[in-house]
Design an enzyme around this catalytic site. Sequence first.
Site, PDB file in Angstrom:
ATOM      1  N   TYR A 161      15.961  30.000   8.487  1.00 29.44           N
ATOM      2  CA  TYR A 161      14.827  30.783   9.003  1.00 29.44           C
ATOM      3  C   TYR A 161      14.828  30.804  10.523  1.00 29.44           C
ATOM      4  O   TYR A 161      15.123  29.791  11.171  1.00 29.44           O
ATOM      5  CB  TYR A 161      13.513  30.155   8.529  1.00 29.44           C
ATOM      6  CG  TYR A 161      13.291  30.270   7.033  1.00 29.44           C
ATOM      7  CD1 TYR A 161      13.171  31.509   6.411  1.00 29.44           C
ATOM      8  CD2 TYR A 161      13.203  29.121   6.246  1.00 29.44           C
ATOM      9  CE1 TYR A 161      12.967  31.606   5.042  1.00 29.44           C
ATOM     10  CE2 TYR A 161      12.989  29.215   4.877  1.00 29.44           C
ATOM     11  CZ  TYR A 161      12.873  30.458   4.276  1.00 29.44           C
ATOM     12  OH  TYR A 161      12.674  30.552   2.925  1.00 29.44           O
TER      13      TYR A 161
ATOM     14  N   LYS B  15       0.839  -1.208   0.000  1.00 30.17           N
ATOM     15  CA  LYS B  15       0.000   0.000   0.000  1.00 30.17           C
ATOM     16  C   LYS B  15       0.872   1.256   0.000  1.00 30.17           C
ATOM     17  O   LYS B  15       2.074   1.180   0.302  1.00 30.17           O
ATOM     18  CB  LYS B  15      -0.920  -0.033   1.215  1.00 30.17           C
ATOM     19  CG  LYS B  15      -0.181  -0.025   2.543  1.00 30.17           C
ATOM     20  CD  LYS B  15      -1.082  -0.456   3.695  1.00 30.17           C
ATOM     21  CE  LYS B  15      -0.339  -0.401   5.018  1.00 30.17           C
ATOM     22  NZ  LYS B  15      -1.125  -1.029   6.097  1.00 30.17           N
TER      23      LYS B  15
HETATM   24  C1  PLP Z   1      -0.377  -1.946   6.793  1.00 31.89           C
HETATM   25  C2  PLP Z   1      -0.888  -3.258   7.200  1.00 31.89           C
HETATM   26  C3  PLP Z   1      -0.026  -4.351   7.388  1.00 31.89           C
HETATM   27  C4  PLP Z   1       1.481  -4.239   7.317  1.00 31.89           C
HETATM   28  O1  PLP Z   1       1.965  -3.694   8.517  1.00 31.89           O
HETATM   29  P1  PLP Z   1       3.540  -3.549   8.830  1.00 31.89           P
HETATM   30  O2  PLP Z   1       3.566  -3.103  10.235  1.00 31.89           O
HETATM   31  O3  PLP Z   1       4.051  -2.493   7.899  1.00 31.89           O
HETATM   32  O4  PLP Z   1       4.165  -4.860   8.618  1.00 31.89           O
HETATM   33  C5  PLP Z   1      -0.592  -5.580   7.663  1.00 31.89           C
HETATM   34  N1  PLP Z   1      -1.928  -5.730   7.773  1.00 31.89           N
HETATM   35  C6  PLP Z   1      -2.788  -4.694   7.600  1.00 31.89           C
HETATM   36  C7  PLP Z   1      -4.247  -4.924   7.740  1.00 31.89           C
HETATM   37  C8  PLP Z   1      -2.297  -3.428   7.337  1.00 31.89           C
HETATM   38  O5  PLP Z   1      -3.155  -2.407   7.194  1.00 31.89           O
END
Ligand code: PLP
Length: 368
Positions: A263, A40
């Site tokens: 800044y 994702k």
């Molecule tokens: C994002 C996500 C993961 C992966 O999590 P990590 O901590 O990056 O390994 C797994 N399961 C779900 C449902 C997620 O939303």
Amino acid sequence: MSAAPESPPRSWAEVDLAALRHNFRAARNLGHQQIMAVVKASAYGHGLEPIANTLDQEDLTFFGVANVGEARRLSEAGIQTPIYLLGGTFPAEREEVVARQWLPCLNTMEEAEHFDQLARARGSIVEAHITVDTGMGRGGFLPSDTPSALIAIRALPGLRVTGIGSHLPCADEDNAFTITQFNSFDTLIESLPEREKLTHVHLANSAGLLGYQSRTTTLARPGLMLYGVSPVTNADISLRPVMALKSRIAVIRDLPSGHGISYGRTFVTTRTTKVGTIGIGYGDGYPRVTTGQNPEIFVRGRRVPLLGRITMDQVMADLTDLPECSPGDEVELFGPNIPVEEVALRAGTIPWEIFTGITPRVERVYKG
Ligand SMILES: *Cc1c(COP(=O)(O)O)cnc(C)c1O
């Protein structure tokens, strides 16, 4: 007139696909479970298609994405591995899910019934997993409702339930809660009718896979660890960082003692200082909130401090101890020499957010 030459990039993210394969295989071997690679948010900022194309060649069971836009990009890239939607869908997304044969997770009866209708209208069957809310509070059936929901959903002719999953809210923070959560998930799964029809049983993210055992799961859903970062400090596994965030020194100047830098003039030199101005800033995703938290960068084999506030496009570094530096020199903001965890800590956030915050201005350059 000949074509203008293209300049080298000012800031870029090197993405090491050999390291990605290494981390994937480490995850695959660790729990002797099948893997859903979580890609994702553009594969945590590493670039969706190149990461997915690489993992598609591995012993992978699913890709996990957050939404249909990401799923569509994977389908259009010709990905062969089945695509799983990690979160609930809203009604207008579901027709495409059915048509493209992505796997939804079912969170409510309303969702299940709608998928059933859409599938039957197309004369097809939707393969789906059921989500159980064992503590995340983001979606799914409560454990007490799950056995009856499973029976009701199995009765819908347009759906085929092939899996069940849940999510861990604090596998990297609260060991006692997570142990209880694993136990109650396992107990629930063991109590389900016709459990053997649930081919895929999944609970663990990276921290879950690294730190916990389950009696029932067949599949893990790692994200972060694939990109080379362990969410737990004591993990007995060797991961390799996949992304190195890099930039170049644009300008080097000698400033006298007593000269303000950046800044707000929050930093004022206390000696004659060789100041390098580097072509990256918060507009590239390097977090501005690291200001004042002693951020360092890696240049010519050593760490040097950043000085003053992070600006949108540039940061200043103290190069006094590196007289050999020259404009155009490469610097590492994070990567093999400066762990991204360190930048996250200085920014008061987590590595997930640092990765996904690297903006499109930063060219992704693939190797390996
Ligand atoms: C994002 C996500 C993961 C992966 O999590 P990590 O901590 O990056 O390994 C797994 N399961 C779900 C449902 C997620 O939303």
